[in-house]
Design an enzyme around this catalytic site. Structure first.
Site, mmCIF file in Angstrom:
data_model
loop_
_atom_site.group_PDB
_atom_site.id
_atom_site.type_symbol
_atom_site.label_atom_id
_atom_site.label_comp_id
_atom_site.label_asym_id
_atom_site.label_seq_id
_atom_site.Cartn_x
_atom_site.Cartn_y
_atom_site.Cartn_z
ATOM 1 N N SER A 265 1.606 4.305 -2.021
ATOM 2 C CA SER A 265 1.565 3.194 -1.069
ATOM 3 C C SER A 265 2.445 3.499 0.132
ATOM 4 O O SER A 265 3.262 4.426 0.104
ATOM 5 C CB SER A 265 2.075 1.914 -1.738
ATOM 6 O OG SER A 265 3.479 2.018 -1.932
ATOM 7 N N LYS A 266 2.270 2.702 1.170
ATOM 8 C CA LYS A 266 3.092 2.847 2.368
ATOM 9 C C LYS A 266 4.569 2.733 1.998
ATOM 10 O O LYS A 266 5.411 3.438 2.530
ATOM 11 C CB LYS A 266 2.695 1.775 3.381
ATOM 12 C CG LYS A 266 3.596 1.765 4.596
ATOM 13 C CD LYS A 266 3.255 0.639 5.537
ATOM 14 C CE LYS A 266 4.349 0.433 6.561
ATOM 15 N NZ LYS A 266 5.638 0.010 6.009
#
Ligand code: GLU
Length: 507
Positions: A265-266
């Site tokens: 994920s970011k």
């Protein structure tokens, strides 16, 4: 007759483009090119509440940077326009009606409060978030429970309703995935998804199936996170168009966190200090920023090569592939079933290989821009090219060049004299002064400079080895950089003299 190959990438414009998304684009693109097919980009923006300003343009910019240009899209046109689902709104309702008429879907009039109440009422320890499914629908306000007259009355009175799919109670839903093989689901585990919303907009589930049909999609590749939606899509295909019309599906393995623990994920990128998005992205609603591979200093060729290898290989040890080689060699049969762990060091390794492989002219401008951004404006392209040739072996990212090469363009701000002070003496000072004042007599290039340096050292009886590091520190400021006589050649005679003189004064 086999269908003409038509594949699509169908992003929702909800934010930055994650590397998983770019890999989906890439596999679509490679497959299309390999089969002489068409690569379509369709914007899936039916969920207006998730729409983010600028995200669509950003997706096109990213694809542009990667060189993965669609054949048909809102930007490129095509015979199946419009390619933005919000502009196709009127297309979908009739399919929803057809489903209702044939008993595969129904109207549901439940208000948000009633849905909340249902979730509270049927919540149990084992089922903390009950879904609108074959059991629950019997107790809700919909066209299955209300009777025809009441339904007519509500519709004429303008009561808001959605259309939901009526999932079969106990059916095995199967399909053959091009990567996973046979996949099957029990219909009992899937809820009655909304197909058409109260405002007449379709949900993703209805729109994706209708558009894949109308746009004659032959193969549909998407991330594994969409696998749970597949049974709904398969039923819609079966009810609306017939299964033999359905595209062949391939659900691509996830890109995982470096430790393999879940989807990348970011936030992982923020935490561990690497990009996860293709290009810089600022969320206009929150101001939240994400850095991109492009701005971090990746070459698009390296980025694409690295992504191709995350989940695929050609069965040999080869790791460096051009896009043309990928088009030739890519095959879905060799895409792995399990997720691919993201390894940032490996990503940088790819970039380093590509920096060495590509001609400097191909990426020189990006480095020049980076220097300009950090306050060094470079005028002579020939000098820059020479410098980049000299230091490229030391750089993994295009943004590494600044630290590795800025001393070619401006005198170092700090000189690490401490590391040579200990062994310094008057003789060495004299050596450098005399050598610097002899420059008018030597031809200005690295070879003759080195020769004159060594000659003078031996005539003065000083070991060359004791003079090389000092010269480097004088010109570069620290213990790094390419061959020191190459540096002198590039920075020029008077600059070399000035740097030597400046360092001697500090010593
Ligand atoms: N709109 C979906 C997305 O945002 C597309 C999934 C699919 O390809 O079916 O990824």
């Amino acid at each position: 007759m086999t269908k003409k190959v038509r594949v699509r990438f169908a992003p929702s414009p909800t934010g930055g483009l994650h590397i998983g998304g770019v890999r989906t684009v890439l596999y679509n693109y490679l497959f299309a090119k390999q089969h002489g097919g068409t690569f379509i980009l369709r914007i899936e923006d039916t969920d207006q509440s998730r729409y983010v300003e600028g995200a669509e343009a950003y997706i096109f910019d990213c694809l542009d940077w990667c060189g993965l240009t669609p054949d048909e899209s809102v930007m490129h046109g095509g015979d199946f326009a419009p390619y933005r689902q919000s502009e196709r709104k009127d297309t979908y309702a009739k399919y929803a009606e057809q489903l209702v008429k044939n008993g595969f879907a129904y109207y549901a009039f439940d208000t948000p409060e009633e849905l909340d109440e249902m979730r509270q009422k049927f919540k149990t320890h084992d089922n903390p978030s009950p879904q609108y499914n074959y059991e629950i629908r019997e107790r809700m306000r919909n066209s299955l429970t209300l009777g025809e007259e009441e339904v007519q009355r509500l519709v004429s009175a303008g009561a808001p309703y959605v259309v939901r799919i009526k999932m079969p109670i106990n059916e095995e839903i199967k399909f053959t995935d091009m990567i996973r093989g046979e996949v099957s689901f029990s219909s009992a585990l899937v809820d009655d998804k909304v197909l058409l919303k109260a405002d007449g907009m379709p949900t993703y589930h209805l729109a994706v199936v209708v558009d894949d049909h109308l746009m004659q999609i032959s193969h549909a590749f998407r991330g594994e996170e969409w696998l749970p939606s597949a049974p709904v899509h398969i039923l819609l295909w079966k009810y609306l168009f017939g299964l033999e019309q359905m595209p062949q599906w391939a659900h691509l393995p996830l890109i995982l966190k470096p430790d393999g623990n879940g989807k990348l994920s970011k936030r992982d990128g923020d935490r561990l200090g690497f990009p996860v998005f293709a290009m810089d992205w600022t969320d206009p609603r929150t101001g939240d920023k994400a850095t991109g591979f492009k701005e971090t200093g990746f070459l698009p060729q390296a980025f694409v090569n690295m992504l191709a290898m995350m989940g695929w290989n050609d069965g040999t040890e080869q790791e460096i592939f051009t896009i043309d080689e990928l088009v030739e060699k890519f095959s879905l049969e060799r895409v792995h079933k399990s997720g691919a762990k993201f390894d940032y060091e490996k990503a940088k390794w790819y970039n380093h290989e590509w920096i060495k492989k590509l001609a400097v002219d191909r990426w020189q401008l990006a480095v020049k821009d980076d220097f300009a951004k950090r306050g060094i404006d470079i005028s002579g392209d020939a000098k820059l090219k020479r410098v980049l040739e000299l230091v490229k072996d030391r750089c993994s990212l295009l943004t590494d060049f600044y630290e590795q090469a800025k001393f070619f363009f401006e005198a170092p701000k700090t000189i690490d004299v401490d590391s040579i002070k200990g062994k310094w003496n008057e003789e060495k000072t004299a050596f450098f002064r005399e050598w610097a004042s002899s420059f008018d007599k030597v031809e200005w290039n690295a070879v003759t400079l080195e020769a004159s340096f060594k000659e003078r050292a031996s005539s003065k009886n000083i070991k060359v080895g004791e003079l090389m590091l000092p010269l480097r520190i004088m010109l570069v400021g620290g213990k790094f950089g390419p061959g020191v006589f190459d540096i002198a050649e590039v920075i020029g005679k008077s600059e070399t003299q000035q740097r030597i003189e400046h360092a001697l004064r500090l010593l």
